[in-house]
Design an enzyme around this catalytic site. Structure first.
Site, PDB file in Angstrom:
ATOM      1  N   SER A  52       0.638  -1.159   0.063  1.00 14.55           N
ATOM      2  CA  SER A  52      -0.150  -0.037   0.143  1.00 14.55           C
ATOM      3  C   SER A  52       1.039   1.356  -0.067  1.00 14.55           C
ATOM      4  O   SER A  52       0.287   2.219  -0.507  1.00 14.55           O
ATOM      5  CB  SER A  52      -0.890   0.095   1.265  1.00 14.55           C
ATOM      6  OG  SER A  52      -0.312  -0.406   2.436  1.00 14.55           O
ATOM      7  N   LYS A  91     -11.783   0.341  -1.991  1.00 17.85           N
ATOM      8  CA  LYS A  91     -10.753   0.815  -2.678  1.00 17.85           C
ATOM      9  C   LYS A  91     -11.170   0.953  -4.401  1.00 17.85           C
ATOM     10  O   LYS A  91     -12.057   1.960  -4.268  1.00 17.85           O
ATOM     11  CB  LYS A  91      -9.374   0.180  -2.493  1.00 17.85           C
ATOM     12  CG  LYS A  91      -8.797   0.758  -1.191  1.00 17.85           C
ATOM     13  CD  LYS A  91      -7.670   0.152  -0.704  1.00 17.85           C
ATOM     14  CE  LYS A  91      -7.564   0.864   0.663  1.00 17.85           C
ATOM     15  NZ  LYS A  91      -6.852  -0.187   1.689  1.00 17.85           N
ATOM     16  N   HIS A 100      -5.440  -3.603  -2.598  1.00 15.29           N
ATOM     17  CA  HIS A 100      -4.931  -2.227  -3.695  1.00 15.29           C
ATOM     18  C   HIS A 100      -5.228  -3.088  -5.115  1.00 15.29           C
ATOM     19  O   HIS A 100      -4.914  -2.126  -5.979  1.00 15.29           O
ATOM     20  CB  HIS A 100      -3.876  -1.818  -3.249  1.00 15.29           C
ATOM     21  CG  HIS A 100      -3.689  -0.799  -2.117  1.00 15.29           C
ATOM     22  ND1 HIS A 100      -4.225   0.439  -2.175  1.00 15.29           N
ATOM     23  CD2 HIS A 100      -3.378  -1.076  -0.833  1.00 15.29           C
ATOM     24  CE1 HIS A 100      -4.155   0.877  -0.945  1.00 15.29           C
ATOM     25  NE2 HIS A 100      -3.502   0.039  -0.108  1.00 15.29           N
TER      26      HIS A 100
HETATM   27  C1  LIG Z   1      -6.720  -0.140   3.049  1.00 16.58           C
HETATM   28  C2  LIG Z   1      -6.280  -1.707   3.550  1.00 16.58           C
HETATM   29  C3  LIG Z   1      -6.755  -2.683   4.131  1.00 16.58           C
HETATM   30  C4  LIG Z   1      -8.269  -2.038   4.939  1.00 16.58           C
HETATM   31  O1  LIG Z   1      -9.332  -2.122   3.978  1.00 16.58           O
HETATM   32  P1  LIG Z   1     -10.650  -1.432   4.664  1.00 16.58           P
HETATM   33  O2  LIG Z   1     -11.639  -1.816   3.767  1.00 16.58           O
HETATM   34  O3  LIG Z   1     -10.153   0.306   4.280  1.00 16.58           O
HETATM   35  O4  LIG Z   1     -10.817  -1.731   5.938  1.00 16.58           O
HETATM   36  C5  LIG Z   1      -6.431  -3.775   4.296  1.00 16.58           C
HETATM   37  N1  LIG Z   1      -5.394  -4.208   3.906  1.00 16.58           N
HETATM   38  C6  LIG Z   1      -4.672  -3.104   3.100  1.00 16.58           C
HETATM   39  C7  LIG Z   1      -3.306  -3.683   2.463  1.00 16.58           C
HETATM   40  C8  LIG Z   1      -5.054  -2.100   2.667  1.00 16.58           C
HETATM   41  O5  LIG Z   1      -4.395  -1.170   2.102  1.00 16.58           O
END
Ligand SMILES: *Cc1c(COP(=O)(O)O)cnc(C)c1O
Length: 388
Positions: free
Chosen positions: A182, A241, A210
């Site tokens: 990320s 996302k 992602h």
């Molecule tokens: C954003 C993210 C999460 C969390 O997801 P949400 O649905 O925003 O809680 C989990 N793992 C990674 C790698 C992320 O970037």
């Protein structure tokens, strides 16, 4: 006067501020779009994870509104207590179909998925092997599991193999990794990890947060892109996302999903995703299936932008896609650069410790399919001025 037991908070906040690590919450008006009004200033939005431009897509809003009209907003209780809504059942079937797995289970968020799935798979007497740059929700899942946790150097397959060789006597072992990291935007070596998992009889779990919707021929993520899907036992992803909504999920074989529904505490003890959010996610999956050009164009533009920024001399990590980290070092420098860009009409957040290691502060540019050529050219021009 009695002592104030919370007085330490002000001191700690001051200390954060002195180190340029204090975050201030901003407010935006209107929808999350590629350009928006943030703290009353119109800016192009390079901060969002809305990679396919779906967060403000009318089709998601319509699906959510219809579901809200027909099924109400709230879900009432945990799915094990009152059942899951038709909308959520439909989403779980669609996710399994999309992922090409037997079944899928939806959590309140991706964070909840990771922090619940890992402790359901590994406990005392087991071992978890976790990449050093894994997301905080994976780190927390590891901590909650009470398993022995071994953190291996980022993407270093040889280092992991040494640990696997040394780690004998555990009941079960789990390897867990982000698929697209990320904060650096690079891909995990999933084919090699799958090979190690097979050789050392480990479970392999990937977090495609992602990569879902962006990588892979059908948009299933990095494992599809790297041809490693068969070796991944547990797939976690998020609906929040590229899919533009809210919620997280796990996908895999039926027995896995049944086990998680019984044992993942963030599923069992948390209210189900509301029907409107489930319906919006189904609409997003329709778009991922029907409009593959979005992900192809996004990755092509990302590669192009990356090349242009490198020519300007910025230090950019080994990114593979739409996450472009411009690494500047000190937190103060990252904050300065972010502010200078904002003054020119471009929003890209400064990412500082503890999100990244000390001395690795950066500007994180997230590209979306919704950014047009003018927006990207403007960003490049502004960064060009600031590089000099
Ligand atoms: C954003 C993210 C999460 C969390 O997801 P949400 O649905 O925003 O809680 C989990 N793992 C990674 C790698 C992320 O970037």
């Amino acid at each position: 006067m009695p002592a104030d037991p919370l007085a330490w908070l002000d001191a700690e906040l001051d200390a954060l501020a002195r180190r340029d690590l204090l975050r201030r919450l901003r407010t935006y008006d209107g929808p999350q779009r590629s350009a928006f009004k943030l703290d009353n200033r119109q800016v192009v939005n390079f901060g969002s994870n809305d990679y396919l431009g779906l967060a403000a897509d009318g089709r998601l809003a319509l699906a959510a509104a219809q579901a809200a009209n027909e099924q109400g907003f709230g879900a009432g209780a945990s799915p094990l207590v009152v059942g899951h809504s038709r909308a959520l059942e439909r989403l779980e079937l669609r996710l399994a179909e999309f992922e090409g797995t037997e079944a899928a289970l939806v959590f309140a968020s991706g964070f909840a998925a990771n922090s619940g799935v890992i402790p359901a798979l590994a406990a005392e007497g087991d071992a978890v092997y976790s990449d050093a740059l894994n997301h905080a929700s994976i780190v927390d899942g590891c901590r909650l599991s009470r398993a022995a946790v071994y953190v291996y150097q980022h993407a270093n397959v040889a280092a992991l193999e040494k640990m696997l060789q040394a780690g004998r006597g555990f009941r079960r072992r789990l390897i867990v990794t982000d698929s697209l990291f990320s904060m650096d935007g690079d891909l995990a070596p999933l084919a090699e990890l799958a090979e190690l998992a097979e050789r050392y009889d480990c479970m392999l779990m990937t977090d495609e947060a992602h990569a879902t919707g962006v990588f892979g021929r059908q948009g299933r993520g990095a494992a599809e892109h790297l041809g490693a899907e068969a070796g991944v036992h547990v797939r976690v992803g998020t609906l929040s996302k590229a899919l533009g909504g809210m919620g997280g999920f796990a996908a895999g074989r039926r027995s896995l999903i049944e086990w998680l529904a019984n044992r993942a505490r963030s599923y069992v003890f948390s209210t189900a995703l509301p029907p409107p959010a489930a319906a919006a996610a189904v609409a997003a999956l329709d778009i991922v299936r029907d409009e593959p050009a979005r992900r192809r164009e996004l990755l092509a533009r990302s590669a192009d932008l990356l090349g242009r920024l490198r020519v300007q001399g910025w230090r950019i990590g080994p990114t593979a896609g739409q996450i472009i980290p411009v690494i500047v070092g000190e937190s103060a420098r990252a904050v300065e650069l972010s502010a200078a860009l904002a003054a020119r009409g471009f929003w890209a957040p400064a990412i500082r410790p503890p999100s990244v290691p000390d001395g690795e502060a950066r500007l994180r540019i997230s590209l979306s399919w919704a950014h047009d050529t003018e927006m990207i050219d403007g960003l490049v021009a502004s960064l060009g001025e600031l590089a000099m």
